[in-house]
Design a protein around this motif. Structure first.
Motif, PDB file in Angstrom:
ATOM      1  N   GLY A  18       1.006  -1.463   0.362  1.00 16.44           N
ATOM      2  CA  GLY A  18      -0.222  -0.320  -0.017  1.00 16.44           C
ATOM      3  C   GLY A  18       0.874   1.374   0.233  1.00 16.44           C
ATOM      4  N   GLU A  19       2.282   1.121   0.127  1.00 12.81           N
ATOM      5  CA  GLU A  19       2.862   1.968  -0.700  1.00 12.81           C
ATOM      6  C   GLU A  19       2.468   3.193  -1.183  1.00 12.81           C
ATOM      7  N   LYS A  20       2.007   2.464  -2.801  1.00 15.08           N
ATOM      8  CA  LYS A  20       1.528   4.321  -3.322  1.00 15.08           C
ATOM      9  C   LYS A  20       0.173   4.935  -2.943  1.00 15.08           C
ATOM     10  N   GLY A  21      -0.394   3.916  -2.521  1.00 11.87           N
ATOM     11  CA  GLY A  21      -1.441   4.999  -1.328  1.00 11.87           C
ATOM     12  C   GLY A  21      -1.384   6.223  -0.730  1.00 11.87           C
ATOM     13  N   ILE A  22      -0.264   5.796  -0.347  1.00  8.11           N
ATOM     14  CA  ILE A  22       0.216   6.347   0.617  1.00  8.11           C
ATOM     15  C   ILE A  22       0.840   7.733   0.170  1.00  8.11           C
ATOM     16  N   GLY A  23       2.253   7.464  -1.009  1.00  9.82           N
ATOM     17  CA  GLY A  23       3.008   8.061  -1.814  1.00  9.82           C
ATOM     18  C   GLY A  23       2.094   8.354  -2.523  1.00  9.82           C
ATOM     19  N   LEU A  24       1.058   8.980  -3.144  1.00  8.98           N
ATOM     20  CA  LEU A  24       0.153   9.575  -3.637  1.00  8.98           C
ATOM     21  C   LEU A  24      -0.558  10.380  -2.746  1.00  8.98           C
ATOM     22  N   THR A  25      -1.186   9.797  -1.679  1.00  9.05           N
ATOM     23  CA  THR A  25      -1.491  10.769   0.079  1.00  9.05           C
ATOM     24  C   THR A  25      -0.532  12.315   0.268  1.00  9.05           C
ATOM     25  N   MET A  26       0.805  11.995   0.335  1.00  6.41           N
ATOM     26  CA  MET A  26       1.393  12.413   0.529  1.00  6.41           C
ATOM     27  C   MET A  26       1.871  13.552  -0.526  1.00  6.41           C
ATOM     28  N   ALA A  27       1.642  13.080  -2.085  1.00 12.59           N
ATOM     29  CA  ALA A  27       1.880  14.520  -3.543  1.00 12.59           C
ATOM     30  C   ALA A  27       0.560  15.652  -2.760  1.00 12.59           C
ATOM     31  N   VAL A  28      -0.466  14.944  -2.966  1.00  9.26           N
ATOM     32  CA  VAL A  28      -2.136  15.697  -3.075  1.00  9.26           C
ATOM     33  C   VAL A  28      -2.044  16.395  -1.946  1.00  9.26           C
ATOM     34  N   VAL A  29      -1.198  15.978  -0.305  1.00  9.63           N
ATOM     35  CA  VAL A  29      -1.426  16.554   0.885  1.00  9.63           C
ATOM     36  C   VAL A  29       0.005  17.638   0.609  1.00  9.63           C
ATOM     37  N   ALA A  30       0.932  17.377  -0.328  1.00  5.03           N
ATOM     38  CA  ALA A  30       2.093  19.037  -0.547  1.00  5.03           C
ATOM     39  C   ALA A  30       1.590  19.474  -2.001  1.00  5.03           C
ATOM     40  N   VAL A  31       0.163  19.558  -2.305  1.00 11.78           N
ATOM     41  CA  VAL A  31      -0.238  20.177  -3.102  1.00 11.78           C
ATOM     42  C   VAL A  31      -0.743  21.376  -2.441  1.00 11.78           C
ATOM     43  N   ASP A 139      -2.480  29.669   8.434  1.00 12.23           N
ATOM     44  CA  ASP A 139      -1.541  29.435   9.212  1.00 12.23           C
ATOM     45  C   ASP A 139      -1.098  28.007   9.840  1.00 12.23           C
ATOM     46  N   GLY A 140      -2.584  27.607  10.558  1.00 11.19           N
ATOM     47  CA  GLY A 140      -3.029  26.443  10.878  1.00 11.19           C
ATOM     48  C   GLY A 140      -3.596  25.862  10.028  1.00 11.19           C
ATOM     49  N   ALA A 141      -3.725  25.571   8.503  1.00 10.80           N
ATOM     50  CA  ALA A 141      -3.957  24.855   7.608  1.00 10.80           C
ATOM     51  C   ALA A 141      -2.418  24.441   7.286  1.00 10.80           C
ATOM     52  N   GLU A 142      -2.068  24.654   7.350  1.00 11.11           N
ATOM     53  CA  GLU A 142      -0.240  24.801   7.093  1.00 11.11           C
ATOM     54  C   GLU A 142       0.686  23.376   8.608  1.00 11.11           C
ATOM     55  N   LEU A 143       0.060  24.118   9.330  1.00  5.17           N
ATOM     56  CA  LEU A 143      -0.469  23.238  10.583  1.00  5.17           C
ATOM     57  C   LEU A 143      -0.777  21.821  10.372  1.00  5.17           C
ATOM     58  N   PHE A 144      -1.529  22.023   9.881  1.00  4.94           N
ATOM     59  CA  PHE A 144      -2.681  20.470  10.556  1.00  4.94           C
ATOM     60  C   PHE A 144      -1.597  19.745   9.292  1.00  4.94           C
ATOM     61  N   LEU A 145      -2.035  20.210   7.737  1.00  3.22           N
ATOM     62  CA  LEU A 145      -1.535  19.345   6.178  1.00  3.22           C
ATOM     63  C   LEU A 145       0.515  19.079   6.302  1.00  3.22           C
ATOM     64  N   GLU A 146       1.032  19.949   7.730  1.00  3.47           N
ATOM     65  CA  GLU A 146       2.065  19.579   7.224  1.00  3.47           C
ATOM     66  C   GLU A 146       2.214  18.042   8.827  1.00  3.47           C
ATOM     67  N   MET A 147       1.957  18.079   9.462  1.00  2.00           N
ATOM     68  CA  MET A 147       1.244  16.918  10.286  1.00  2.00           C
ATOM     69  C   MET A 147       1.111  15.722   9.773  1.00  2.00           C
ATOM     70  N   SER A 148       0.412  16.166   8.454  1.00  4.55           N
ATOM     71  CA  SER A 148      -0.425  14.842   7.566  1.00  4.55           C
ATOM     72  C   SER A 148       1.041  13.910   6.748  1.00  4.55           C
ATOM     73  N   ILE A 149       1.534  15.314   6.563  1.00  2.00           N
ATOM     74  CA  ILE A 149       2.788  14.937   5.686  1.00  2.00           C
ATOM     75  C   ILE A 149       3.707  14.049   6.626  1.00  2.00           C
ATOM     76  N   VAL A 150       4.196  14.097   7.737  1.00 10.26           N
ATOM     77  CA  VAL A 150       4.658  13.730   8.542  1.00 10.26           C
ATOM     78  C   VAL A 150       4.566  12.332   9.051  1.00 10.26           C
ATOM     79  N   LEU A 151       2.985  11.995   9.392  1.00 12.41           N
ATOM     80  CA  LEU A 151       1.935  11.115   9.604  1.00 12.41           C
ATOM     81  C   LEU A 151       1.691   9.971   8.340  1.00 12.41           C
TER      82      LEU A 151
END
Length: 186
Positions: A18-31, A139-151
């Protein structure tokens, strides 16, 4: 084992785990993170520009108010002097112009009085506070989106999909905060 076989095996492992799904999620969150960052920077810039204009208005207000008081005082002094009534009237007129403004004449632009300048400064105060609130949401949105990438990164490293699933919660919160900032409903 050849390089081609290793790449093929790595791709199969990524697909099965399932690493592809996680990678895709990271790409969308990065955008989404890039968008929230851009909006945040623009909101902070807008805030600074408005603050500068607001400060200018308050300085103009104070200067006009001080001038009006000075002319009122000079009018009182002139009225005490012998034959000073004409001069006192002139100072009173200048004080009135400072308070109420002056219409355009002889090609010169109209001048706002203290009340109009104060109203404009108060409008800019409210506008600046709105820009600050919008920037805070971004700024709050940035924080939570960065947390998503870390997760998502933890999910890849620990091979635990729980962290990937948790990233959807922080992504949703970040996305909602970004939309709230865009909507301007504060």
């Amino acid at each position: 084992m050849s390089l081609e076989e290793e790449l093929k095996e790595g791709a199969e492992h990524a697909h099965s785990s399932g690493e592809k799904g996680i990678g895709l999620t990271m790409a969308v969150v990065a955008v989404l993170l890039a968008l929230a960052t851009l909006l945040g920077h623009r909101a902070h810039t807008e805030e600074v520009v408005i603050e500068g204009e607001r400060n200018t208005q308050w300085v103009n207000y104070d200067a006009k108010r001080t001038d009006a008081r000075m002319y009122d005082g000079e009018a009182k002094l002139a009225a005490l002097a012998p034959n000073g009534q004409e001069l006192a009237t002139e100072f009173k007129e200048k004080a009135k112009i400072e308070r109420e403004g002056e219409a355009a004449k002889n090609g010169a632009a109209a001048k706002d009085g203290t009340d109009k300048i104060r109203e404009h400064a108060l409008e800019l105060d409210a506008e600046m506070k709105l820009a600050q609130r919008r920037a805070n949401f971004y700024d709050g949105a940035e924080l939570f989106l960065e947390m998503s990438i870390v997760l998502c990164s933890i999910a890849l490293l620990a091979e635990l999909k729980l962290f990937w699933k948790l990233s959807f919660i922080s992504t949703t919160i970040g996305f909602v905060l970004m939309l709230w900032g865009l909507a301007g409903v504060h």
